[in-house]
Enzyme design. Structure first.
Site, mmCIF file in Angstrom:
data_model
loop_
_atom_site.group_PDB
_atom_site.id
_atom_site.type_symbol
_atom_site.label_atom_id
_atom_site.label_comp_id
_atom_site.label_asym_id
_atom_site.label_seq_id
_atom_site.Cartn_x
_atom_site.Cartn_y
_atom_site.Cartn_z
ATOM 1 C CG ASP A 28 -14.148 6.135 7.266
ATOM 2 O OD1 ASP A 28 -14.730 5.028 7.321
ATOM 3 O OD2 ASP A 28 -12.904 6.237 7.172
ATOM 4 N NE ARG A 33 -4.033 -1.962 2.038
ATOM 5 C CZ ARG A 33 -5.026 -2.120 2.889
ATOM 6 N NH1 ARG A 33 -5.128 -1.331 3.939
ATOM 7 N NH2 ARG A 33 -5.918 -3.062 2.698
HETATM 8 C C1 LIG Z 1 -13.831 -2.218 6.744
HETATM 9 S S1 LIG Z 1 -14.470 -0.580 6.756
HETATM 10 C C2 LIG Z 1 -16.077 -0.847 7.452
HETATM 11 C C3 LIG Z 1 -17.155 -0.099 6.704
HETATM 12 C C4 LIG Z 1 -18.589 -0.374 7.173
HETATM 13 N N1 LIG Z 1 -18.787 0.008 8.545
HETATM 14 C C5 LIG Z 1 -18.957 -1.813 6.972
HETATM 15 O O1 LIG Z 1 -19.073 -2.565 7.939
HETATM 16 O O2 LIG Z 1 -19.129 -2.226 5.810
HETATM 17 C C6 LIG Z 1 -13.568 0.127 8.134
HETATM 18 C C7 LIG Z 1 -13.547 1.648 8.115
HETATM 19 O O3 LIG Z 1 -13.060 2.127 9.380
HETATM 20 C C8 LIG Z 1 -12.368 3.330 9.155
HETATM 21 N N2 LIG Z 1 -11.503 3.633 10.305
HETATM 22 C C9 LIG Z 1 -10.375 3.004 10.693
HETATM 23 N N3 LIG Z 1 -9.843 3.596 11.778
HETATM 24 C C10 LIG Z 1 -10.677 4.618 12.101
HETATM 25 C C11 LIG Z 1 -10.670 5.617 13.124
HETATM 26 N N4 LIG Z 1 -9.689 5.683 14.039
HETATM 27 N N5 LIG Z 1 -11.665 6.514 13.121
HETATM 28 C C12 LIG Z 1 -12.664 6.475 12.199
HETATM 29 N N6 LIG Z 1 -12.721 5.569 11.206
HETATM 30 C C13 LIG Z 1 -11.736 4.642 11.162
HETATM 31 C C14 LIG Z 1 -11.605 3.063 7.864
HETATM 32 O O4 LIG Z 1 -11.212 4.258 7.216
HETATM 33 C C15 LIG Z 1 -12.611 2.235 7.061
HETATM 34 O O5 LIG Z 1 -13.330 3.015 6.139
#
Ligand SMILES: C[S@@+](CC[C@H](N)C(=O)[O-])C[C@H]1O[C@@H](n2cnc3c(N)ncnc32)[C@H](O)[C@@H]1O
Length: 263
Positions: free
Chosen positions: A136, A32
């Site tokens: 997010d 990445r």
């Molecule tokens: C795998 S996706 C999940 C999306 C959705 N909630 C779902 O279940 O389909 C995880 C998301 O968490 C976000 N994320 C990771 N660390 C975070 C943080 N500290 N604060 C806010 N968002 C975060 C990432 O950017 C990513 O878009």
């Protein structure tokens, strides 16, 4: 990428996002970030780590490169069925017409738009004050979410009753969602580790498939803060492989990774 470079990257990711990068993810991190190094014309990870220390504008790009954003419409469909069949029924009889839902790691928007399609009927009316906050950390995914245009392959996971009503053709291979759905969702950038400007209370908080990246202490702190913003008759919904067990005694388990405040 030397062990020292990986260690520096891992620590910075943890400090700024809470995301834990175990040694087995070194290859993923390498691939990445390599892309980013090429864009910048950097030839070594050591130089990139130094850049991260002196150039604060690189941190959001670094974070965007490291997050995992997989999502799709109506993912873990039982949560939307529960929202429609159980939670909606409970709301219909309440005197207070204010409904607040938070999608706390919304990625490219499929989760909050799925919530909006589930709740639009019967709550997207003048009688009800329904708002869905979608946040997010990653600014790239939020831009995609706000744009709200998705390729046709994503259409198949939307139940046809909603797709027929709310999906609108956009060009040859894409679709978007009707203004009724889009206006219910408000996107904001928010790091779950930082202070939260919202006052709540929220009726439902979706925080799905993000705890898997955090360690015990981070999860514990965030869950305690969710409780403070959740209405006493609210719901906290986490992902299918996530649990509040051993993280909080302030919730009771309703089944299917759905929790309610313990009163
Ligand atoms: C795998 S996706 C999940 C999306 C959705 N909630 C779902 O279940 O389909 C995880 C998301 O968490 C976000 N994320 C990771 N660390 C975070 C943080 N500290 N604060 C806010 N968002 C975060 C990432 O950017 C990513 O878009």
């Amino acid at each position: 990428m030397s062990s020292a470079d990986f260690e520096a990257i891992r620590q910075l990711a943890y400090k700024s996002t809470g995301i834990v990068l175990p040694a087995r993810k070194k290859h993923m991190v390498y691939s990445r970030l390599s892309r980013r190094l090429r864009q910048l014309g950097e030839t070594s990870f050591a130089d990139y780590v130094q850049r991260l220390q002196r150039d604060e504008t690189e941190l959001p790009v670094f974070i965007n490169a490291l997050t995992t954003n997989l999502t799709y419409f109506f993912r873990e469909g039982h949560h939307f069925e529960y929202l429609k069949d159980k939670i909606t029924q409970q709301w219909l009889s309440r005197p207070n017409k204010r409904l607040r839902v938070w999608s706390a790691a919304c990625s490219t928007g499929e989760e909050p738009y799925s919530i909006a399609m589930t709740l639009a009927h019967p709550f997207a009316t003048n009688e009800w004050d329904l708002k869905i906050l979608a946040t997010d950390l990653d600014t790239n995914v939020l831009n995609t979410a706000k744009r709200g245009i998705y390729s046709d392959e994503k259409l198949s996971s939307i139940p046809s009753e909603y797709a027929n009503k709310y999906a609108k053709r956009q060009g040859e291979h894409d679709f978007t969602l009707s203004p009724l759905i889009r206006q219910l969702v408000h996107f904001k950038q928010l790091n779950l580790l930082d202070a939260w400007p919202m006052k709540g209370p929220f009726d439902v908080i979706f925080c799905r498939n993000v705890f898997i990246y955090f360690d015990h202490e981070t999860k514990k702190r965030i869950i305690a803060r969710f409780r403070q913003l959740l209405a006493d008759d609210g719901y906290l919904i986490v992902g299918h492989s996530e649990t509040l067990m051993q993280l909080s005694d302030e919730f009771v388990f309703e089944g299917q990774t759905i929790y309610r405040p313990k009163l």
